[in-house]
Design an enzyme around this catalytic site. Structure first.
Site, PDB file in Angstrom:
ATOM      1  N   SER A  95       0.864  -1.175   0.000  1.00  0.00           N
ATOM      2  CA  SER A  95       0.000   0.000   0.000  1.00  0.00           C
ATOM      3  C   SER A  95       0.904   1.230   0.000  1.00  0.00           C
ATOM      4  O   SER A  95       2.117   1.120   0.194  1.00  0.00           O
ATOM      5  CB  SER A  95      -0.931   0.009   1.213  1.00  0.00           C
ATOM      6  OG  SER A  95      -0.197   0.141   2.418  1.00  0.00           O
ATOM      7  N   LEU A 109      -3.263   1.566   7.108  1.00  0.00           N
ATOM      8  CA  LEU A 109      -3.715   2.661   6.250  1.00  0.00           C
ATOM      9  C   LEU A 109      -3.075   2.619   4.870  1.00  0.00           C
ATOM     10  O   LEU A 109      -1.935   2.174   4.700  1.00  0.00           O
ATOM     11  CB  LEU A 109      -3.402   4.017   6.900  1.00  0.00           C
ATOM     12  CG  LEU A 109      -4.096   4.313   8.224  1.00  0.00           C
ATOM     13  CD1 LEU A 109      -3.710   5.709   8.707  1.00  0.00           C
ATOM     14  CD2 LEU A 109      -5.607   4.191   8.096  1.00  0.00           C
ATOM     15  N   HIS A 120       3.613  -4.978   2.882  1.00  0.00           N
ATOM     16  CA  HIS A 120       3.106  -5.558   4.124  1.00  0.00           C
ATOM     17  C   HIS A 120       3.531  -7.010   4.295  1.00  0.00           C
ATOM     18  O   HIS A 120       3.869  -7.436   5.400  1.00  0.00           O
ATOM     19  CB  HIS A 120       1.572  -5.503   4.145  1.00  0.00           C
ATOM     20  CG  HIS A 120       1.016  -4.127   4.223  1.00  0.00           C
ATOM     21  ND1 HIS A 120       0.774  -3.490   5.420  1.00  0.00           N
ATOM     22  CD2 HIS A 120       0.657  -3.250   3.252  1.00  0.00           C
ATOM     23  CE1 HIS A 120       0.273  -2.286   5.188  1.00  0.00           C
ATOM     24  NE2 HIS A 120       0.193  -2.119   3.883  1.00  0.00           N
ATOM     25  N   LEU A 122       5.072 -10.723   2.122  1.00  0.00           N
ATOM     26  CA  LEU A 122       5.475 -11.623   1.035  1.00  0.00           C
ATOM     27  C   LEU A 122       5.376 -13.029   1.604  1.00  0.00           C
ATOM     28  O   LEU A 122       5.958 -13.317   2.658  1.00  0.00           O
ATOM     29  CB  LEU A 122       6.907 -11.326   0.585  1.00  0.00           C
ATOM     30  CG  LEU A 122       7.655 -12.433  -0.170  1.00  0.00           C
ATOM     31  CD1 LEU A 122       6.983 -12.745  -1.501  1.00  0.00           C
ATOM     32  CD2 LEU A 122       9.109 -12.042  -0.389  1.00  0.00           C
TER      33      LEU A 122
END
Length: 205
Positions: A95, A109, A120, A122
């Site tokens: 993100s 967020l 975030h 893998l």
């Protein structure tokens, strides 16, 4: 033209050049190997792989199922899945973030005007580990980010034992992360997407 349509490894199968000669029918309807951005419909498959990969190691998942759906709804273009004959075998979810350092807010967020891609998670399916798939997928993901003009860098946090893995992909250590999850502490790392030459990979990796 969309960004993904210009990338051979992310093009839909029906738009790729045919590898079969005229008059010959394809033996399989699914591509043997395919890379594409994920969708909310992939969330359960993603979470099953993630849960198995992380629960036994750290006792928790980087993203819970509702958070997986959240990011795949808001920013599916910052994800990448590797499919073998239609089955998800590895994935990355990212993100956008708009600060130099990751904070607790970065865990949940998506900042649409940010220039950093926060990776975030893998994860690779257990039956496909120890085959180099994680590093190959990361290499493809970083290539893909270079086609997104708003992305300046990729950033992530990981435990100490994973630092060498990400260093092999070109990430540099920034130092201890401000984020802790229970007893777990993390190292923050970054990869400069803008102005970074493509990494070459041996075809045997």
């Amino acid at each position: 033209m969309s960004v993904t349509s210009g990338l051979p490894f992310l093009k839909p199968e029906h738009l790729r050049p045919s590898l079969t000669s005229p008059g010959r029918q394809r033996r399989h309807t699914l591509p043997a190997s395919e890379f594409r951005c994920l969708t909310p419909e992939d969330a359960i498959s993603v979470f099953e792989i993630e849960r198995e990969a992380f629960i036994s190691v750290s006792g928790d998942c980087p993203l819970h199922l509702d958070e997986v759906r959240h990011f795949l709804t808001l920013c599916p273009e910052l994800s990448l899945g590797w499919f073998e004959e239609g089955r998800l075998v590895a994935f990355i979810i990212g993100s956008l973030w708009d600060q130099e350092k990751l904070t607790m807010d970065a865990l949940t967020l998506h900042k649409p005007h940010g220039s950093s891609v926060h990776i975030h998670v893998l994860a690779v399916h257990r039956t496909f580990r120890q085959q180099g798939k994680g590093s190959i997928l990361m290499w493809r993901y970083l290539q893909y980010l270079r086609y997104l003009p708003y992305v300046r860098r990729a950033v992530l946090m990981c435990e100490d034992f994973l630092v060498p893995f990400y260093q092999k992909s070109g990430f540099k250590v920034l130092g201890p992360s401000e984020i802790t999850v229970g007893p777990l502490a993390f190292i923050e790392m970054q990869f400069p997407v803008r102005g970074h030459a493509f990494m070459r990979r041996n075809s045997g990796c």
